[in-house]
Design an enzyme around this catalytic site. Sequence first.
Site, PDB file in Angstrom:
ATOM      1  N   PRO A  90       0.820  -1.220   0.000  1.00  0.00           N
ATOM      2  CA  PRO A  90       0.000   0.000   0.000  1.00  0.00           C
ATOM      3  C   PRO A  90       0.853   1.269   0.000  1.00  0.00           C
ATOM      4  CG  PRO A  90      -0.222  -1.203   2.084  1.00  0.00           C
ATOM      5  CD  PRO A  90       0.601  -2.055   1.180  1.00  0.00           C
ATOM      6  N   GLU A 117       2.972  -8.211   8.971  1.00  0.00           N
ATOM      7  CA  GLU A 117       3.160  -6.758   9.044  1.00  0.00           C
ATOM      8  C   GLU A 117       4.060  -6.216   7.937  1.00  0.00           C
ATOM      9  OE1 GLU A 117       1.630  -4.395  11.110  1.00  0.00           O
ATOM     10  OE2 GLU A 117       0.387  -6.190  11.258  1.00  0.00           O
ATOM     11  N   ARG A 155      -3.630  -8.613 -20.166  1.00  0.00           N
ATOM     12  CA  ARG A 155      -4.533  -8.266 -21.265  1.00  0.00           C
ATOM     13  C   ARG A 155      -3.978  -7.175 -22.168  1.00  0.00           C
ATOM     14  NH1 ARG A 155      -7.936  -4.566 -20.435  1.00  0.00           N
ATOM     15  NH2 ARG A 155      -9.804  -5.436 -21.359  1.00  0.00           N
ATOM     16  N   ASP A 170     -10.767   0.071 -24.566  1.00  0.00           N
ATOM     17  CA  ASP A 170     -11.055   0.021 -23.126  1.00  0.00           C
ATOM     18  C   ASP A 170     -11.200   1.379 -22.481  1.00  0.00           C
ATOM     19  OD1 ASP A 170     -11.060  -2.562 -22.515  1.00  0.00           O
ATOM     20  OD2 ASP A 170      -8.969  -2.678 -21.897  1.00  0.00           O
TER      21      ASP A 170
END
Length: 252
Positions: A90, A117, A155, A170
């Site tokens: 993150p 963690e 893709r 797309d």
Amino acid sequence: MRFHVLTLFPEMIEQGIATSILGRAMDRGLLSLEAVNIRDYTASKHKKVDDYTYGGGAGMLMQAQPVYDAWQAVQDRIGDRKARVVYMTPQGAVFNQSIARELAQEEDLIILCGHYEGIDERVLEEIVTDNISIGDYVLTGGELPAMVLIDAVSRMIPGVLNNHDSAETDSFMNGLLEYPQYSRPEEWRGKKVPEILLSGDHAKVDAWRLDQSVQRTRERRPDLYQAFMEAHPDYGKPKKKRRKKTGDQENL
Ligand code: ADE
């Protein structure tokens, strides 16, 4: 493209990717996936891969040694060419279509999944080339993010989608969201397919779709709309009529 995923849960990756379009692409040799169990590389007698953090704090940390050795084994198999190592975290750059397109150029991609963690910083410093997040929320591990990344990158590889056009049109490929689409029947629960799509006039259909894309982007993603309008400031403005210059008259 060869994906190599370093993980404590290889079966999660294998099962998640083996089906549908990506499974077919693997059968056709367009991509391959190896999920490497970091635990197989621990030097610990008890197959331990985690330990407490120095300085205190809740939770366990993945240790440097098994991660490094798992990476080394994969890199040795790849050969002399150093592969990029993407750590799913993150704390990374937020993943998007242009990162997917860029990563799709690589021949080999090593993806590192953390758990608990996190991972001892020293091994991250040694091996990681890219930190990537899939959004501002925290998951229990890097496996789901790795699968998201593998799907989006795969893709972009020519031949993976039946019709390469479908990647070209797309959402996001041109910085806009995709226009609405319709299939049979022409009328469903009183709702009709927009007339223009039945007209057979491709130029008009294209213009309608672009307009729908722009309107949809404006409503749903004002951030993308703003970027699009900055790049195309004349979009939507009536086209200027060409006039013959007469004397000192300026263009209007
Ligand atoms: N690991 C845990 N949460 C994550 C996220 N949001 N993106 C990438 N890797 C993660």
